[in-house]
Write a protein that holds these residues in place. Structure first.
Motif, PDB file in Angstrom:
ATOM      1  N   MET A   1       0.795  -1.301   0.090  1.00 54.72           N
ATOM      2  CA  MET A   1      -0.003   0.157  -0.027  1.00 54.72           C
ATOM      3  C   MET A   1       0.771   1.358  -0.010  1.00 54.72           C
ATOM      4  N   ASP A   2       0.521   2.112  -0.980  1.00 51.77           N
ATOM      5  CA  ASP A   2       1.300   3.405  -0.906  1.00 51.77           C
ATOM      6  C   ASP A   2       0.833   4.584  -0.113  1.00 51.77           C
ATOM      7  N   ILE A   3       1.085   5.012   1.059  1.00 56.30           N
ATOM      8  CA  ILE A   3       0.599   6.018   1.643  1.00 56.30           C
ATOM      9  C   ILE A   3       1.058   7.424   1.166  1.00 56.30           C
ATOM     10  N   THR A   4       2.111   7.672   0.356  1.00 58.95           N
ATOM     11  CA  THR A   4       2.637   8.909   0.026  1.00 58.95           C
ATOM     12  C   THR A   4       1.713   9.704   0.118  1.00 58.95           C
ATOM     13  N   SER A   5       0.653   9.784  -0.790  1.00 61.22           N
ATOM     14  CA  SER A   5      -0.235  10.755  -0.971  1.00 61.22           C
ATOM     15  C   SER A   5      -1.377  11.070   0.208  1.00 61.22           C
ATOM     16  N   TYR A   6      -1.120  10.239   1.465  1.00 62.84           N
ATOM     17  CA  TYR A   6      -1.868  10.433   2.514  1.00 62.84           C
ATOM     18  C   TYR A   6      -1.091  11.040   3.625  1.00 62.84           C
ATOM     19  N   VAL A   7       0.204  11.343   3.494  1.00 64.83           N
ATOM     20  CA  VAL A   7       1.008  11.933   4.580  1.00 64.83           C
ATOM     21  C   VAL A   7       0.854  13.215   4.904  1.00 64.83           C
ATOM     22  N   GLY A   8       0.271  14.047   3.641  1.00 64.78           N
ATOM     23  CA  GLY A   8      -0.011  15.562   3.859  1.00 64.78           C
ATOM     24  C   GLY A   8      -1.377  15.668   4.477  1.00 64.78           C
ATOM     25  N   PRO A   9      -2.406  14.904   3.976  1.00 66.70           N
ATOM     26  CA  PRO A   9      -3.747  14.849   4.630  1.00 66.70           C
ATOM     27  C   PRO A   9      -3.458  14.441   6.219  1.00 66.70           C
ATOM     28  N   ALA A  10      -2.509  13.596   6.706  1.00 67.66           N
ATOM     29  CA  ALA A  10      -2.533  13.223   7.939  1.00 67.66           C
ATOM     30  C   ALA A  10      -1.893  14.380   8.714  1.00 67.66           C
ATOM     31  N   PHE A  11      -1.022  15.328   8.085  1.00 68.27           N
ATOM     32  CA  PHE A  11      -0.380  16.325   8.775  1.00 68.27           C
ATOM     33  C   PHE A  11      -1.539  17.199   9.166  1.00 68.27           C
ATOM     34  N   ARG A  12      -2.394  17.516   8.048  1.00 75.78           N
ATOM     35  CA  ARG A  12      -3.679  18.430   8.154  1.00 75.78           C
ATOM     36  C   ARG A  12      -4.313  18.111   9.292  1.00 75.78           C
ATOM     37  N   LEU A  13      -4.848  16.771   9.400  1.00 73.42           N
ATOM     38  CA  LEU A  13      -5.595  16.257  10.390  1.00 73.42           C
ATOM     39  C   LEU A  13      -5.150  16.574  11.697  1.00 73.42           C
ATOM     40  N   LEU A  14      -3.862  16.042  11.892  1.00 73.93           N
ATOM     41  CA  LEU A  14      -3.292  16.347  13.169  1.00 73.93           C
ATOM     42  C   LEU A  14      -2.966  17.818  13.586  1.00 73.93           C
ATOM     43  N   ARG A  15      -3.043  18.568  12.584  1.00 69.18           N
ATOM     44  CA  ARG A  15      -2.868  20.266  12.900  1.00 69.18           C
ATOM     45  C   ARG A  15      -3.984  20.469  13.263  1.00 69.18           C
ATOM     46  N   GLU A  16      -5.250  20.104  12.550  1.00 73.12           N
ATOM     47  CA  GLU A  16      -6.745  20.744  12.772  1.00 73.12           C
ATOM     48  C   GLU A  16      -6.897  19.970  14.339  1.00 73.12           C
ATOM     49  N   ARG A  17      -6.219  18.853  14.801  1.00 73.69           N
ATOM     50  CA  ARG A  17      -6.799  18.188  15.864  1.00 73.69           C
ATOM     51  C   ARG A  17      -6.074  19.203  17.201  1.00 73.69           C
ATOM     52  N   ALA A  18      -5.002  19.773  16.643  1.00 72.29           N
ATOM     53  CA  ALA A  18      -4.310  20.275  17.562  1.00 72.29           C
ATOM     54  C   ALA A  18      -4.697  21.840  17.645  1.00 72.29           C
ATOM     55  N   VAL A  19      -5.481  22.162  16.906  1.00 74.38           N
ATOM     56  CA  VAL A  19      -6.302  23.588  16.817  1.00 74.38           C
ATOM     57  C   VAL A  19      -5.002  24.605  16.753  1.00 74.38           C
ATOM     58  N   VAL A  20      -4.300  24.418  15.552  1.00 72.88           N
ATOM     59  CA  VAL A  20      -3.190  25.207  15.214  1.00 72.88           C
ATOM     60  C   VAL A  20      -3.375  25.652  13.857  1.00 72.88           C
ATOM     61  N   SER A  21      -3.109  26.792  13.418  1.00 73.17           N
ATOM     62  CA  SER A  21      -3.267  27.441  12.008  1.00 73.17           C
ATOM     63  C   SER A  21      -2.065  26.998  11.390  1.00 73.17           C
ATOM     64  N   GLN A  22      -2.206  26.724  10.009  1.00 74.15           N
ATOM     65  CA  GLN A  22      -1.243  26.689   9.122  1.00 74.15           C
ATOM     66  C   GLN A  22       0.111  27.651   9.305  1.00 74.15           C
ATOM     67  N   GLU A  23      -0.397  29.052   9.505  1.00 78.89           N
ATOM     68  CA  GLU A  23       0.530  30.102   9.745  1.00 78.89           C
ATOM     69  C   GLU A  23       1.567  29.772  10.902  1.00 78.89           C
ATOM     70  N   ASP A  24       0.688  29.478  12.068  1.00 81.36           N
ATOM     71  CA  ASP A  24       1.745  29.406  13.192  1.00 81.36           C
ATOM     72  C   ASP A  24       2.236  27.925  13.148  1.00 81.36           C
ATOM     73  N   LEU A  25       1.933  26.907  12.681  1.00 81.89           N
ATOM     74  CA  LEU A  25       2.573  25.646  12.621  1.00 81.89           C
ATOM     75  C   LEU A  25       3.937  26.161  11.805  1.00 81.89           C
ATOM     76  N   ALA A  26       3.643  26.706  10.612  1.00 83.10           N
ATOM     77  CA  ALA A  26       4.912  26.835   9.781  1.00 83.10           C
ATOM     78  C   ALA A  26       5.771  27.599  10.429  1.00 83.10           C
ATOM     79  N   PHE A  27       5.312  28.825  11.083  1.00 88.25           N
ATOM     80  CA  PHE A  27       6.464  29.934  11.950  1.00 88.25           C
ATOM     81  C   PHE A  27       7.105  28.967  12.940  1.00 88.25           C
ATOM     82  N   ARG A  28       6.386  27.983  13.627  1.00 87.67           N
ATOM     83  CA  ARG A  28       6.842  27.290  14.612  1.00 87.67           C
ATOM     84  C   ARG A  28       7.997  26.234  14.303  1.00 87.67           C
ATOM     85  N   ALA A  29       7.670  25.823  13.104  1.00 86.74           N
ATOM     86  CA  ALA A  29       8.659  24.747  12.402  1.00 86.74           C
ATOM     87  C   ALA A  29       9.810  25.354  11.617  1.00 86.74           C
ATOM     88  N   GLY A  30       9.446  26.704  11.333  1.00 82.75           N
ATOM     89  CA  GLY A  30      10.646  27.407  10.691  1.00 82.75           C
ATOM     90  C   GLY A  30      10.560  27.076   9.022  1.00 82.75           C
TER      91      GLY A  30
END
Length: 92
Positions: A1-30
């Motif tokens: 099973m190729d999960i490559t195209s699901y890694v991004g959606p997994a990150f999105r779901l985890l970010r949403e669960r953490a109630v963090v905006s893309q902007e905040d996550l990006a800033f904190r991760a550099g």
């Protein structure tokens, strides 16, 4: 099973669960917000380093990201083709 195209959606779901905006996550991760957006939409192929930085900021392990990506892929496989999140690419 190729999960490559699901890694991004997994990150999105985890970010949403953490109630963090893309902007905040990006800033904190550099990282750039548009890069994070591209990862979440499956348009960018993130390096292992970038994935580790995102995972750290979301307080998850890469194992958790990959497990969630696999679950998303399995759920998608159970759906009829027209309802899948990730459509298989046509090979020429």
């Amino acid at each position: 099973m190729d999960i490559t195209s699901y890694v991004g959606p997994a990150f999105r779901l985890l970010r949403e669960r953490a109630v963090v905006s893309q902007e905040d996550l990006a800033f904190r991760a550099g990282l750039d917000r548009t890069y994070v957006s591209g990862i979440e939409r499956g348009r960018r192929n993130p390096s292992l380093n970038s994935m580790q930085r995102l995972a750290v900021e979301l307080s998850v392990s890469l194992d958790q990201v990959f497990i969630l990506a696999r679950k998303l892929a399995e759920q998608d496989e159970d759906l009829p083709a027209q309802k899948r999140v990730r459509k298989p690419h046509a090979h020429s």
